[in-house]
Each structure stands twice: as C-alpha cells, then as structure tokens.
Motif scaffolding. Structure first.
Motif, mmCIF file in Angstrom:
data_model
loop_
_atom_site.group_PDB
_atom_site.id
_atom_site.type_symbol
_atom_site.label_atom_id
_atom_site.label_comp_id
_atom_site.label_asym_id
_atom_site.label_seq_id
_atom_site.Cartn_x
_atom_site.Cartn_y
_atom_site.Cartn_z
ATOM 1 N N CYS B 12 1.461 4.280 -10.943
ATOM 2 C CA CYS B 12 0.274 4.677 -10.190
ATOM 3 C C CYS B 12 -0.734 5.291 -11.156
ATOM 4 O O CYS B 12 -0.400 6.238 -11.886
ATOM 5 C CB CYS B 12 0.668 5.684 -9.101
ATOM 6 N N LEU B 55 -3.592 5.833 0.914
ATOM 7 C CA LEU B 55 -4.154 4.841 -0.014
ATOM 8 C C LEU B 55 -5.673 4.722 0.190
ATOM 9 O O LEU B 55 -6.453 4.743 -0.778
ATOM 10 C CB LEU B 55 -3.464 3.496 0.223
ATOM 11 N N ILE B 56 -6.080 4.621 1.450
ATOM 12 C CA ILE B 56 -7.517 4.480 1.757
ATOM 13 C C ILE B 56 -8.274 5.736 1.318
ATOM 14 O O ILE B 56 -9.340 5.666 0.695
ATOM 15 C CB ILE B 56 -7.708 4.203 3.268
ATOM 16 N N CYS B 59 -8.629 5.731 -2.447
ATOM 17 C CA CYS B 59 -9.646 4.773 -2.885
ATOM 18 C C CYS B 59 -11.050 5.327 -2.617
ATOM 19 O O CYS B 59 -11.953 5.190 -3.463
ATOM 20 C CB CYS B 59 -9.457 3.433 -2.171
ATOM 21 N N ASP B 60 -11.230 5.942 -1.468
ATOM 22 C CA ASP B 60 -12.535 6.547 -1.146
ATOM 23 C C ASP B 60 -12.886 7.648 -2.140
ATOM 24 O O ASP B 60 -14.010 7.741 -2.627
ATOM 25 C CB ASP B 60 -12.511 7.118 0.279
ATOM 26 N N CYS B 64 -12.528 3.355 -5.841
ATOM 27 C CA CYS B 64 -11.858 2.185 -6.405
ATOM 28 C C CYS B 64 -11.223 1.349 -5.298
ATOM 29 O O CYS B 64 -11.299 1.714 -4.121
ATOM 30 C CB CYS B 64 -10.790 2.623 -7.408
ATOM 31 N N GLN B 65 -10.598 0.251 -5.671
ATOM 32 C CA GLN B 65 -9.874 -0.611 -4.740
ATOM 33 C C GLN B 65 -8.373 -0.329 -4.870
ATOM 34 O O GLN B 65 -7.933 0.150 -5.929
ATOM 35 C CB GLN B 65 -10.151 -2.083 -5.075
ATOM 36 N N PRO B 66 -7.605 -0.653 -3.839
ATOM 37 C CA PRO B 66 -6.157 -0.403 -3.929
ATOM 38 C C PRO B 66 -5.525 -1.021 -5.178
ATOM 39 O O PRO B 66 -4.646 -0.425 -5.794
ATOM 40 C CB PRO B 66 -5.610 -1.046 -2.651
ATOM 41 N N ASP B 68 -6.742 -1.276 -8.028
ATOM 42 C CA ASP B 68 -7.023 -0.512 -9.254
ATOM 43 C C ASP B 68 -6.032 0.641 -9.424
ATOM 44 O O ASP B 68 -5.887 1.188 -10.515
ATOM 45 C CB ASP B 68 -8.439 0.088 -9.185
ATOM 46 N N LEU B 69 -5.400 1.015 -8.319
ATOM 47 C CA LEU B 69 -4.538 2.215 -8.347
ATOM 48 C C LEU B 69 -3.156 1.947 -8.932
ATOM 49 O O LEU B 69 -2.497 2.850 -9.412
ATOM 50 C CB LEU B 69 -4.362 2.759 -6.925
#
Lengths: 205, 77
Positions: B12, B55-56, B59-60, B64-66, B68-69
């Motif tokens: 992660c 997750l959301i 990202c917020d 970033c986007q999921p 990218d994590l």
C-alpha cells in the motif's frame, strides 16, 4: 489484542463496569459457597446427625383446617436430624454437598474467569466453547447435588423416622437447570458465531 | 475462500502518497476518518482487507485513484 485489528476499544466503560461488578459478585459467591460447603461438611459432627429434608407434621394444621374447612393441611417441608445414621445416609449427604457445592463453585469460577478474559480484550472468548461446557457441567452437577441426591437422601431416611415424625419424603425436580443448560448452549453458539465474525474482520481497515 | 495467499505481496503506497502531498499520518487519518493506528497498519502492509468507504476516502484525501494506492510485488520463485 492483535495489532492488525487495533481500533476503538471493544468494550464501553459501562460494559467494563458491568463485567467488574459481575466478576466481584462471582468472587463473593465463590467465597460464600466455599464457606457454606465447609459448614455443611462439619454440620453432622456439630449437630450429631445427618440433616435430611422431609415432610414433617405441622402442629398448626388443626387450627388452619378449622378456619378453612375445605383445606387439608397436614404437613410442611422441613429438615429433620437423623441420629445414628448409617454410612449410606452419610454418603448421600456428603455426595449432595460436594457435587452440589462443587457444581456451584464451577459455575461461579467460570463466570469470574470469563469476565476477566473479556476485560482483558478477548471479547468473543476464543475458548468460549470450553467455558460454556464447564458452566453447563457445573449447572448439571448443581442440579444433581441439590435436587436429585437430596430427594434420594430424603427417601432413604424415611425409614429412620416414626410415622408421626416424618410424613413423607421431599423430592423435587425443577426445570430451571434444564433451561439454564439450554440457554448456555444457545449462548455458546452465539459466541462461536461472534468469534467467526471477528476472525473475518481481523485486519479490516 | 482462496487458499494461503501471501498478503505481504500487496504494497500500500499510502505513506509515499501522503509524503508527496506533504500530509502527516495524523492529518491523513483525520481527513479519511480512521484511526492513526489503522492507517499505520495500512501503511506498513499489515492490513488484510480494506473497506470501499476507506478506499474512497483515501483517494479523495490523496487526490488519486484506487489503482495508485496499491502495487503488487511479483511472486517469488
């Protein structure tokens, strides 16, 4: 607690307080039951005989019957002392004490132990199955020791009394123990389901 | 339920992304709404699962986007 599942405390302050009170009651109960057990063991030596539950003649029965003509009241449950009792009565008396008292002690110790483990963070009690089996065994032993054996003791002791002294044996079987064992079984299943949910949620962020 | 899965393969990147955004773990935890301890579990690859809501929120907070994590390390031979 597993580091991966660290989060908010699983128990609230109120729940912790309740568990501490429950644990304190259980410990006081253990001490009380142990004292009663010791007194019960020495009782025949102090009293000079075996105390036996029997139906004894009620001296007030006549007066009551005069006032209530439709009621026939001839005896009440009481404890009579059998002097010079044989070894059989002593064996039944001590079996009743040890099995009944032991069962009660097992239940109380299990409750105190469960409360302690829950306070330490084992909310769903990973060993809940064993705890519930011990508690159910304790309830069963308490039932045998405090209801079944005293009934047998009472019947066995009847021959030692005159007809006027003891009118009958006292043998009662209540459904409380069976209901308690059923409730413990249901709680064990609920705890196992809770443990499974907890395992599924381990490491969930 | 799949058999034994080596969860340590999944890395992660929350620590790196937070650093890029000049966010401390405490600030990020506050923004996401989870405890610092749980964020640390995620950062150190000790988590076994993540809620979609977490997750959301991550990202917020990190913009970033999921995808990218997380990165998946190759299987060791």
């Amino acid at each position: 607690m597993d580091e991966q599942t660290s989060g908010p405390e699983p128990l609230t302050k109120n729940e912790r307080s309740t568990l501490r009170v429950l644990q304190a009651f259980a410990i006081i109960g253990v001490i009380g039951a142990a004292i009663v057990l010791v007194f019960g063991i020495v009782a025949p030596f102090i009293m000079g005989g075996v105390p036996v539950p029997v139906v004894v003649a009620d001296s007030s029965a006549g007066a009551l019957v005069d006032d209530l003509p439709n009621v026939t009241l001839s005896g009440i449950e009481g404890t009579a002392l059998v002097e010079g009792a044989g070894w059989g009565l002593y064996a039944l008396f001590y079996a009743s004490l040890v099995i009944g008292g032991g069962g009660l002690l097992i239940v109380l110790i299990t409750v105190a132990n469960m409360a302690e483990r829950m306070l330490r963070g084992d909310t769903f009690l990973s060993q809940a199955k064993h705890a519930f089996i011990w508690a159910a065994a304790g309830v069963a032993a308490a039932f045998v020791g405090s209801e079944l054996i005293p009934g047998v003791l009472s019947m066995a002791a009847l021959g030692a009394f005159d007809d006027n002294a003891a009118l009958g044996a006292v043998a009662t079987i209540s459904s409380t123990s069976f209901l308690l064992i059923a409730a413990l079984g249901a709680a064990a299943i609920a705890f196992r389901a809770g443990q499974r949910v907890k395992n599924d949620a381990d490491g969930l962020v | 339920m799949p058999g034994e899965v080596n969860l340590s393969r999944l890395h992660c990147r929350v620590g790196e992304l937070a650093y890029e955004q000049s966010l401390t773990l405490t600030q990020l935890a506050d923004a996401v709404g989870i405890s610092v301890v749980n964020l640390s579990v995620l950062k150190n690859d000790r988590a076994k699962a993540i809620r979609f809501s977490t997750l959301i929120a991550l990202c917020d907070a990190l913009g970033c986007q999921p995808g990218d994590l997380f990165t998946l390390r190759p299987l060791e031979p």
